[in-house]
Design an enzyme around this catalytic site. Structure first.
Site, PDB file in Angstrom:
ATOM      1  N   ASP A   1       0.881  -1.159   0.000  1.00 56.48           N
ATOM      2  CA  ASP A   1       0.000   0.000   0.000  1.00 56.48           C
ATOM      3  C   ASP A   1       0.932   1.226   0.000  1.00 56.48           C
ATOM      4  O   ASP A   1       2.103   1.112   0.377  1.00 56.48           O
ATOM      5  CB  ASP A   1      -0.871  -0.048   1.254  1.00 56.48           C
ATOM      6  CG  ASP A   1      -1.698   1.207   1.440  1.00 56.48           C
ATOM      7  OD1 ASP A   1      -2.320   1.658   0.468  1.00 56.48           O
ATOM      8  OD2 ASP A   1      -1.707   1.751   2.568  1.00 56.48           O
TER       9      ASP A   1
ATOM     10  N   ASP B   1      -0.032   5.059   0.909  1.00 56.60           N
ATOM     11  CA  ASP B   1      -0.221   6.023   2.002  1.00 56.60           C
ATOM     12  C   ASP B   1      -0.183   5.331   3.357  1.00 56.60           C
ATOM     13  O   ASP B   1      -0.968   4.418   3.617  1.00 56.60           O
ATOM     14  CB  ASP B   1      -1.564   6.739   1.808  1.00 56.60           C
ATOM     15  CG  ASP B   1      -1.555   7.586   0.549  1.00 56.60           C
ATOM     16  OD1 ASP B   1      -0.847   8.599   0.537  1.00 56.60           O
ATOM     17  OD2 ASP B   1      -2.230   7.206  -0.431  1.00 56.60           O
TER      18      ASP B   1
HETATM   19 MG    MG Z   1      -2.724   3.116   3.594  1.00 60.40          MG
END
Ligand code: MG
Length: 222
Positions: free
Chosen positions: A17, A19
């Site tokens: 992922d 962020d």
């Molecule tokens: Mg995230």
């Protein structure tokens, strides 16, 4: 009696992922989002924005808040959000310890890629700011690429398919409940990073960890 055969799968692909896992953007992003929603007549604190929206797409945020508000959000809300976010990205830092994890994967010859709810523009801006763009070029997958973002499995399945790896050979690194749910739905192994997230909310992950410096070892033992 025949017992089901337990097959242990070697990790061929680590899907990060972005962020909150690669780049330290969640504090900034959720502060901005809470401010814009409050301005639009739906008071939201930073903590509530983290709780309700972290790891989801702006499209799902709009759908949820408009249902709550009973009227449309301002049409330019996403544009203003991205403008404020990109202004703040000038000072963006990588998540502490994650570059060493990427170096470790390179040294072990384990392929990695990125799958994010953010737009391609947002992802590339963030990666450029922290100096990671070259490491992920050609291996960046966005919720823009699929019909249904996290928590649907589509984005992770799209990333794995594009990289030529079956779900059973994938390990997802996620910091949001929505992302963990998406990885589980995709039939992938998932490690939950509780850097900013309540660890209890990541309990569907195979492992929950809160120190990025521990990840390389966890991957080696997976
Ligand atoms: Mg995230």
């Amino acid at each position: 009696m025949r017992w089901p055969l337990r097959v242990s799968h070697v990790i061929e692909l680590v899907i990060f992922d972005n962020d909150g896992v690669l780049v330290d953007s969640e504090r900034l992003a959720n502060t901005i989002l809470a401010g814009l929603l409050t301005e639009a007549g739906l008071p939201y604190t930073f903590e509530e924005a983290v709780r309700d929206f972290m790891g989801g797409s702006m499209a799902s945020m709009r759908q949820k808040t408009e249902a709550e508000l009973g009227r449309p959000l301002p049409a330019d809300l996403e544009d203003r959000y991205h403008q404020q976010l990109f202004d703040g990205f000038a000072h963006l830092q990588p998540i502490k310890g994650v570059e060493a994890v990427l170096d470790h994967l390179d040294a072990r010859g384990i392929t990695y890629c990125l799958a994010s709810s953010g737009t391609h523009q947002r992802i590339r801006t963030a990666l450029t700011a922290v100096g990671f763009l070259d490491r992920f070029e050609g291996r960046i997958f966005s919720a823009e690429d699929v019909a249904h973002g996290k928590p649907a499995p589509d984005l992770f399945l799209h990333a794995a398919g594009s990289m030529g790896v079956k779900p059973a050979g994938c390990l997802v690194i996620e910091d949001s409940p929505l992302g963990v749910a998406a990885a589980v739905a995709a039939g992938m192994k998932v490690f939950g990073y509780a850097g900013m997230t309540d660890p209890a909310k990541l309990s569907d992950a195979n492992t929950v960890f809160d120190d990025m410096a521990a990840l390389a070892d966890l991957i080696d033992r997976a």
